[in-house]
Design an enzyme around this catalytic site. Structure first.
Site, mmCIF file in Angstrom:
data_model
loop_
_atom_site.group_PDB
_atom_site.id
_atom_site.type_symbol
_atom_site.label_atom_id
_atom_site.label_comp_id
_atom_site.label_asym_id
_atom_site.label_seq_id
_atom_site.Cartn_x
_atom_site.Cartn_y
_atom_site.Cartn_z
ATOM 1 N N LYS A 224 25.770 11.469 -42.622
ATOM 2 C CA LYS A 224 25.151 13.133 -42.367
ATOM 3 C C LYS A 224 24.683 13.138 -41.391
ATOM 4 O O LYS A 224 24.201 11.948 -40.486
ATOM 5 C CB LYS A 224 24.307 13.166 -43.867
ATOM 6 C CG LYS A 224 25.254 13.679 -44.418
ATOM 7 C CD LYS A 224 24.565 14.626 -46.084
ATOM 8 C CE LYS A 224 25.595 14.825 -47.240
ATOM 9 N NZ LYS A 224 24.766 14.907 -48.228
ATOM 10 N N ARG A 258 26.828 8.377 -53.008
ATOM 11 C CA ARG A 258 27.810 8.977 -52.733
ATOM 12 C C ARG A 258 28.183 8.657 -51.110
ATOM 13 O O ARG A 258 27.712 8.938 -50.346
ATOM 14 C CB ARG A 258 27.944 10.828 -52.521
ATOM 15 C CG ARG A 258 28.785 11.597 -52.824
ATOM 16 C CD ARG A 258 28.412 13.194 -53.127
ATOM 17 N NE ARG A 258 30.070 13.992 -52.866
ATOM 18 C CZ ARG A 258 30.126 14.466 -51.551
ATOM 19 N NH1 ARG A 258 30.259 13.844 -50.067
ATOM 20 N NH2 ARG A 258 31.533 14.963 -51.624
HETATM 21 N N1 HH2 Z 1 27.194 16.115 -50.519
HETATM 22 C C1 HH2 Z 1 28.278 16.372 -49.401
HETATM 23 C C2 HH2 Z 1 28.967 17.177 -50.439
HETATM 24 N N2 HH2 Z 1 28.777 17.553 -51.765
HETATM 25 N N3 HH2 Z 1 26.792 16.136 -53.649
HETATM 26 C C3 HH2 Z 1 26.536 15.550 -54.350
HETATM 27 N N4 HH2 Z 1 26.288 15.974 -55.924
HETATM 28 N N5 HH2 Z 1 25.852 14.852 -52.940
HETATM 29 C C4 HH2 Z 1 25.558 14.881 -51.613
HETATM 30 O O1 HH2 Z 1 24.756 14.912 -51.137
HETATM 31 C C5 HH2 Z 1 26.835 16.260 -50.958
HETATM 32 C C6 HH2 Z 1 27.675 16.253 -51.962
HETATM 33 C C7 HH2 Z 1 28.408 16.822 -48.660
HETATM 34 O O2 HH2 Z 1 29.435 15.681 -47.657
HETATM 35 P P1 HH2 Z 1 30.946 15.692 -47.420
HETATM 36 O O3 HH2 Z 1 31.198 16.023 -48.384
HETATM 37 O O4 HH2 Z 1 31.322 14.227 -46.997
HETATM 38 O O5 HH2 Z 1 31.501 16.942 -46.432
HETATM 39 P P2 HH2 Z 1 31.702 18.497 -46.643
HETATM 40 O O6 HH2 Z 1 30.914 19.121 -47.596
HETATM 41 O O7 HH2 Z 1 31.575 19.282 -45.659
HETATM 42 O O8 HH2 Z 1 33.226 18.376 -47.272
#
Ligand code: HH2
Length: 286
Positions: A224, A258
């Protein structure tokens, strides 16, 4: 090993499988179902306990990421995630569906998913609670201030940890009132979701106050932007920062992590756990 195995005193890893064109760290890499499935299988081989499949990015609007993620229709989200959920679940993996849409969650649960990861904590669609309850699924309820398009505008709290804690407690009460057993609920402070750098660091520093709620705490710091703000590193070079934050979170009582890169985080957490909980190492096989 699932997410909520009370007999397991260790930790669980949630491997990220983004089937999106615009995720902040791996957008477009796994938009094709075959590529996403191959990626999920690799994460499972590396030791992911759960594969978190998502078809809608939550990338924030702001100076780091530009315009932010665009909303995705239910049909498009289903088209992206369903084949991936189905085949990963059929291969024996525990699958979690990262969605705020009850229709997507229901279809994913029917296709074999066992966990619903709702970054809106059932606020986008309160009927999500009923979907989870009816399926007997686990769920992760995450804190977010506003929504992905507004959340990084100017986030303010009286006290970020107390505010997030009160929010999560209220969401647990809501979920339970809708029939979700408390034992099926995981909680997540939502690192980067409506938080400044200082808010993120304070949440990590005082994570034990959220652990005190009594439910497993999930932490998602992987790659992040706050890690980039501290180290000056681009998104693909944030693994050391990801590991540092996950080790600290484990020490403060988080149990689910995660991450985009499973193998190195797993090694780091195994060493951290053997250090903070003497005796744990003897119970592991690898
Ligand atoms: N962060 C993201 C997405 N989903 N779910 C939970 N429970 N906790 C988190 O910190 C979290 C999440 C964001 O990361 P990422 O999936 O890599 O990115 P994007 O939302 O741009 O697909």
């Amino acid at each position: 090993m699932g997410l909520l195995n009370p007999a397991d005193p260790g930790f669980s890893l949630m491997g990220v499988v983004n089937v999106t064109p615009d995720s902040f760290s791996d957008g477009g890499r796994f938009l094709d179902a075959d590529a996403a499935i191959a990626h999920g299988r690799r994460l499972a081989r590396e030791g992911a306990d759960v594969l978190d499949v998502g078809g809608e990015s939550t990338r924030p609007k702001g100076k780091v990421y530009g315009e932010g993620a665009l909303p995705v229709s239910e049909d498009e989200e289903l088209r992206r995630v369903l084949p991936v959920v189905e085949r990963l679940a059929a291969s024996g993996a525990t699958v979690s569906i990262d969605t705020v849409k009850p229709g997507v969650a229901r279809a994913a649960l029917e296709a074999g998913a066992r966990v619903v990861n709702d970054v809106s904590a059932f606020r986008s669609a309160p009927e999500m609670a009923g979907v989870v309850a009816e399926a007997g699924a686990d769920c992760c309820l995450m804190h977010m201030l506003g929504d992905p398009r507004t959340m990084q505008a100017d986030p303010r709290y009286d006290d970020v940890v107390s505010d997030v804690k009160a929010f999560l407690e209220e969401r647990v009460a809501f979920a339970v009132s809708e029939g979700v057993p408390e034992e099926r609920i995981l909680l997540d402070p939502g690192i980067g979701f409506g938080k400044t750098l200082e808010h993120n660091l304070e949440l990590l520093r005082r994570l034990d106050e959220l652990v005190a709620i009594g439910r497993p705490v999930v932490v998602g710091t992987s790659r992040k932007s706050f890690l980039g703000a501290i180290t000056g590193r681009e998104v693909g070079q944030r693994l050391p920062g990801t590991i540092a934050t996950n080790v600290l979170a484990l020490e403060r009582g988080a149990t689910v992590f995660r991450v985009h890169e499973v193998s190195p985080v797993r090694d780091a957490l195994k060493v951290a756990l053997a250090t903070v909980r003497p005796g744990w190492r003897a119970t592991t096989t690898t």
